[in-house]
Motif scaffolding. Structure first.
Motif, short mmCIF file in Angstrom:
data_model
loop_
_atom_site.label_atom_id
_atom_site.label_comp_id
_atom_site.label_asym_id
_atom_site.label_seq_id
_atom_site.Cartn_x
_atom_site.Cartn_y
_atom_site.Cartn_z
N ARG A 188 1.22 -0.13 -16.96
CA ARG A 188 0.83 0.58 -17.69
C ARG A 188 1.13 -0.34 -19.12
O ARG A 188 0.40 -0.89 -20.29
CB ARG A 188 0.73 2.01 -18.40
CG ARG A 188 0.35 2.76 -17.18
CD ARG A 188 0.96 4.76 -17.10
NE ARG A 188 0.48 4.99 -15.79
CZ ARG A 188 0.74 6.01 -16.28
NH1 ARG A 188 1.95 6.26 -16.16
NH2 ARG A 188 0.30 6.92 -14.30
N ASP A 232 11.83 7.14 -6.44
CA ASP A 232 11.16 7.78 -7.17
C ASP A 232 10.95 7.20 -8.66
O ASP A 232 10.66 7.25 -9.25
CB ASP A 232 10.90 9.21 -7.47
CG ASP A 232 10.13 10.21 -8.74
OD1 ASP A 232 9.22 10.67 -8.51
OD2 ASP A 232 10.73 10.54 -9.47
N VAL A 289 4.86 2.47 -12.10
CA VAL A 289 4.03 2.45 -12.45
C VAL A 289 3.93 1.80 -14.39
O VAL A 289 3.13 1.73 -14.82
CB VAL A 289 3.71 3.93 -12.41
CG1 VAL A 289 2.83 4.53 -12.72
CG2 VAL A 289 3.57 3.95 -11.09
N GLU A 290 5.11 2.63 -14.82
CA GLU A 290 5.00 1.62 -16.47
C GLU A 290 4.84 0.69 -16.63
O GLU A 290 4.29 0.59 -17.51
CB GLU A 290 6.22 2.77 -16.89
CG GLU A 290 5.69 4.09 -16.82
CD GLU A 290 7.98 4.63 -17.22
OE1 GLU A 290 8.79 3.98 -17.57
OE2 GLU A 290 7.90 6.31 -17.55
N ASP A 333 -2.59 7.38 -11.78
CA ASP A 333 -2.02 7.90 -11.00
C ASP A 333 -0.80 7.62 -10.58
O ASP A 333 -0.41 6.38 -11.27
CB ASP A 333 -2.30 6.94 -9.29
CG ASP A 333 -3.98 7.41 -9.81
OD1 ASP A 333 -4.54 7.56 -10.50
OD2 ASP A 333 -5.19 7.32 -8.48
N ASP A 334 -0.17 8.49 -10.15
CA ASP A 334 1.42 8.45 -9.79
C ASP A 334 1.97 7.86 -8.89
O ASP A 334 3.11 7.06 -8.99
CB ASP A 334 2.25 10.06 -10.44
CG ASP A 334 1.35 10.73 -11.30
OD1 ASP A 334 1.62 10.23 -12.55
OD2 ASP A 334 1.72 11.99 -11.33
N ASP A 335 1.17 7.06 -7.82
CA ASP A 335 1.63 6.09 -7.01
C ASP A 335 0.71 4.97 -7.08
O ASP A 335 0.58 4.75 -5.85
CB ASP A 335 1.46 7.58 -5.44
CG ASP A 335 0.23 7.68 -5.64
OD1 ASP A 335 -0.73 7.56 -6.05
OD2 ASP A 335 -0.08 8.20 -4.38
N ARG A 395 9.27 4.50 -8.46
CA ARG A 395 8.46 4.00 -7.76
C ARG A 395 7.67 4.34 -9.59
O ARG A 395 6.95 3.68 -10.41
CB ARG A 395 7.62 5.01 -7.92
CG ARG A 395 6.08 5.43 -7.85
CD ARG A 395 5.11 7.32 -7.02
NE ARG A 395 6.33 8.61 -7.99
CZ ARG A 395 6.09 8.77 -9.29
NH1 ARG A 395 5.18 8.49 -9.97
NH2 ARG A 395 6.90 9.82 -10.13
N GLN A 396 8.35 5.12 -10.27
CA GLN A 396 7.55 5.20 -12.00
C GLN A 396 8.27 4.01 -12.55
O GLN A 396 7.29 3.47 -14.05
CB GLN A 396 9.47 6.15 -12.68
CG GLN A 396 8.96 8.12 -12.15
CD GLN A 396 10.18 9.20 -13.06
OE1 GLN A 396 10.58 8.21 -13.95
NE2 GLN A 396 9.81 10.16 -12.66
#
Length: 233
Positions: free
Chosen positions: A153, A142, A149-150, A221-223, A145-146
């Motif tokens: 962005r 997790d 994703v960050e 999206d989170d994933d 993944r964070q």
């Protein structure tokens, strides 16, 4: 030895080892060359063994002689399967000088109960440990993944900032070039291209265009997983 071993269907080292074990002489190095010139030493005597006349005799295939003789003594022994989860619980019960196996039934039942409880506790401990490892692995994934994703962005925002800087820089440059009097045709053509490029960048930075790009990339999206960083441009 090689020829004889081939005839017997075995290897020369095996045949030589068998000969040494039976006390049979074996030819030394150069024996056959000496025989060709008539200088071979006489063949030594060897132990007489009638079994050697049997072509089916294969001592190396014979069953090994057990080291100890097995003689039943009439005593009964009950031994449970080996299980290290039992925690030192007794596993072997047997007849003795002062006890018989049938008299140990209550003790065996009690031992089985303790054994079963120890095995159950060990399995529960392993299950709990597996659950903790799975939870740690889930948290690690997790966090990864964070971070991923960050990172997408941040890269996307940095690209928009770069475009805004390009727009501002082009605005100043175009304003400067527009002050030229009687510009060269090629210069005027480049100036017009700069105006078009500025409009293209401004269109890319428009809120509607950015929102459409975010939806296309699924950036919020989170994933989300973007296999090519160039898509963030």
């Amino acid at each position: 030895m090689t020829t004889n071993a081939a005839e017997l269907g075995t290897a020369a080292p095996t045949l030589a080892a068998l000969a040494r074990r039976l006390g049979l002489p074996t030819p030394r190095a150069g024996h056959w060359m000496k025989m060709e010139v008539g200088k071979a030493p006489p063949t030594p005597d060897y132990p007489a063994d009638p079994a050697l006349d049997d072509t089916s005799y294969r001592p190396w295939r014979a069953p090994t002689i057990p080291e100890h003789d097995y003689v039943p003594n009439g005593e009964l022994v009950l031994k449970f399967d080996h299980d290290y989860d039992a925690g030192g619980t007794r596993r072997t019960f047997s007849d003795g000088k002062r006890q018989r196996l049938e008299d140990l039934v209550p003790s065996m039942i009690e031992s089985l109960e303790r054994w079963g409880m120890a095995v159950k506790a060990r399995r529960a401990e392993r299950a709990e440990q597996a659950r903790k490892w799975a939870e740690q692995d889930r948290r690690r994934k997790d966090i990864e993944r964070q971070v991923r994703v960050e990172g997408y962005r941040i890269t996307f925002l940095q690209r928009q900032v770069e475009r805004k800087r390009e727009v501002d820089g082009l605005s100043g440059l175009i304003g400067l070039w527009e002050q030229a009097e009687d510009p060269d045709p090629k210069f005027a053509e480049l100036l017009e291209f700069a105006r078009l490029y500025q409009k293209w960048l401004e269109a890319k930075l428009a809120p509607g265009a950015v929102a459409e790009r975010i939806a296309d990339l699924k950036l919020m999206d989170d994933d989300v997983y973007i296999y090519d960083a160039k898509r963030l441009d």
